[in-house]
Design a protein around this motif. Sequence first.
Motif, mmCIF file in Angstrom:
data_model
loop_
_atom_site.group_PDB
_atom_site.id
_atom_site.type_symbol
_atom_site.label_atom_id
_atom_site.label_comp_id
_atom_site.label_asym_id
_atom_site.label_seq_id
_atom_site.Cartn_x
_atom_site.Cartn_y
_atom_site.Cartn_z
ATOM 1 N N ARG A 37 -5.059 8.742 3.342
ATOM 2 C CA ARG A 37 -4.070 9.196 3.276
ATOM 3 C C ARG A 37 -5.082 7.874 0.988
ATOM 4 O O ARG A 37 -3.084 7.725 0.350
ATOM 5 C CB ARG A 37 -2.749 7.834 3.168
ATOM 6 N N ARG A 61 -0.445 7.780 -0.694
ATOM 7 C CA ARG A 61 0.194 8.383 0.225
ATOM 8 C C ARG A 61 1.443 7.951 1.015
ATOM 9 O O ARG A 61 1.234 7.352 1.947
ATOM 10 C CB ARG A 61 -0.032 9.753 0.870
ATOM 11 N N ARG A 62 2.523 7.425 0.568
ATOM 12 C CA ARG A 62 3.353 7.007 1.546
ATOM 13 C C ARG A 62 3.532 7.824 2.673
ATOM 14 O O ARG A 62 3.363 8.789 2.824
ATOM 15 C CB ARG A 62 4.592 6.386 0.933
ATOM 16 N N SER A 63 4.236 7.393 3.540
ATOM 17 C CA SER A 63 4.782 7.660 5.154
ATOM 18 C C SER A 63 5.812 8.399 4.773
ATOM 19 O O SER A 63 5.889 9.665 5.507
ATOM 20 C CB SER A 63 5.757 6.471 5.722
ATOM 21 N N ASP A 64 6.265 8.970 3.304
ATOM 22 C CA ASP A 64 7.302 10.294 3.360
ATOM 23 C C ASP A 64 7.247 11.304 2.562
ATOM 24 O O ASP A 64 7.827 11.914 1.879
ATOM 25 C CB ASP A 64 9.122 8.789 2.095
ATOM 26 N N GLY A 65 5.532 11.039 2.136
ATOM 27 C CA GLY A 65 4.634 11.674 1.888
ATOM 28 C C GLY A 65 4.044 11.734 0.172
ATOM 29 O O GLY A 65 3.379 12.147 -0.427
ATOM 30 N N SER A 66 5.291 10.832 0.377
ATOM 31 C CA SER A 66 5.011 11.110 -1.954
ATOM 32 C C SER A 66 3.780 9.631 -2.105
ATOM 33 O O SER A 66 3.733 9.194 -1.016
ATOM 34 C CB SER A 66 6.335 10.074 -2.195
ATOM 35 N N TRP A 67 3.350 10.569 -2.925
ATOM 36 C CA TRP A 67 1.800 9.481 -3.728
ATOM 37 C C TRP A 67 2.079 8.287 -4.582
ATOM 38 O O TRP A 67 3.524 8.881 -5.835
ATOM 39 C CB TRP A 67 1.027 10.497 -4.161
ATOM 40 N N SER A 68 1.616 7.265 -4.429
ATOM 41 C CA SER A 68 1.659 6.252 -5.681
ATOM 42 C C SER A 68 0.675 5.998 -6.318
ATOM 43 O O SER A 68 -0.713 5.941 -5.272
ATOM 44 C CB SER A 68 2.915 4.994 -5.229
#
Length: 231
Positions: A37, A61-68
Amino acid sequence: MTSEDRVPGGTPGVDVPDRRGRTGLDRAGLDLTGNPRVRVREVELLSSSWYVLRRTRFDYRRSDGSWSVEERETYDRGNGATVLLYDAERATVLLTRQFRYPVYVNGHPDGMLLETAAGLLDDDDPETAIRREAAEETGYGIGEVRHVFDVYMSPGSVTERVHFFAAPYGSESRTGEGGGLAGDGEDIEVVELPFEKALEMVGTGEIADAKTIMLLQWAALSGPFARPTGK
């Protein structure tokens, strides 16, 4: 990195040695693969005057699957070790008292902190390092040591991992005066306390050092001063 840290033809700690002879300090973390992640993008060396301050940019990669894209500053002073010296027969512990400017500037009345003996590992393994530090700070050589646990003390910004130990001491193990190394600016007082008094001082705030509190609580719960179950 201040202007005086820079030298013609290179940056200390990056492509030319800093005052401690280190280079490549901007590479730390770039090879990490343990967490899928996290993808480290860039490491910037901010300071290597003595310890190392870095700014790191990484994809997360956040818990909702999006990347920051995240950015963190980390302070690397190396890893350390600490030891609770205790006399089970006399029910005492051996601590140190020394001036700590960071706590003084952040609300401690006089900056004189009661602590377990401790120090950085430098190039030694944890057990070797804590034997060295105990002798330098308290004047006591220690025999068999017990490894208690390893702890990240301030994981939000400081990389340091501290190795915690406990060891008995007695008058026969006194090897010197202690007090630390004057050449390193140390001026350390050796303080022997009844164990129960030391625990009381945690409650009153007279002992406010995290590693010391952790080792005293360990000693009371499952260490040399633990009460038998059911009593």
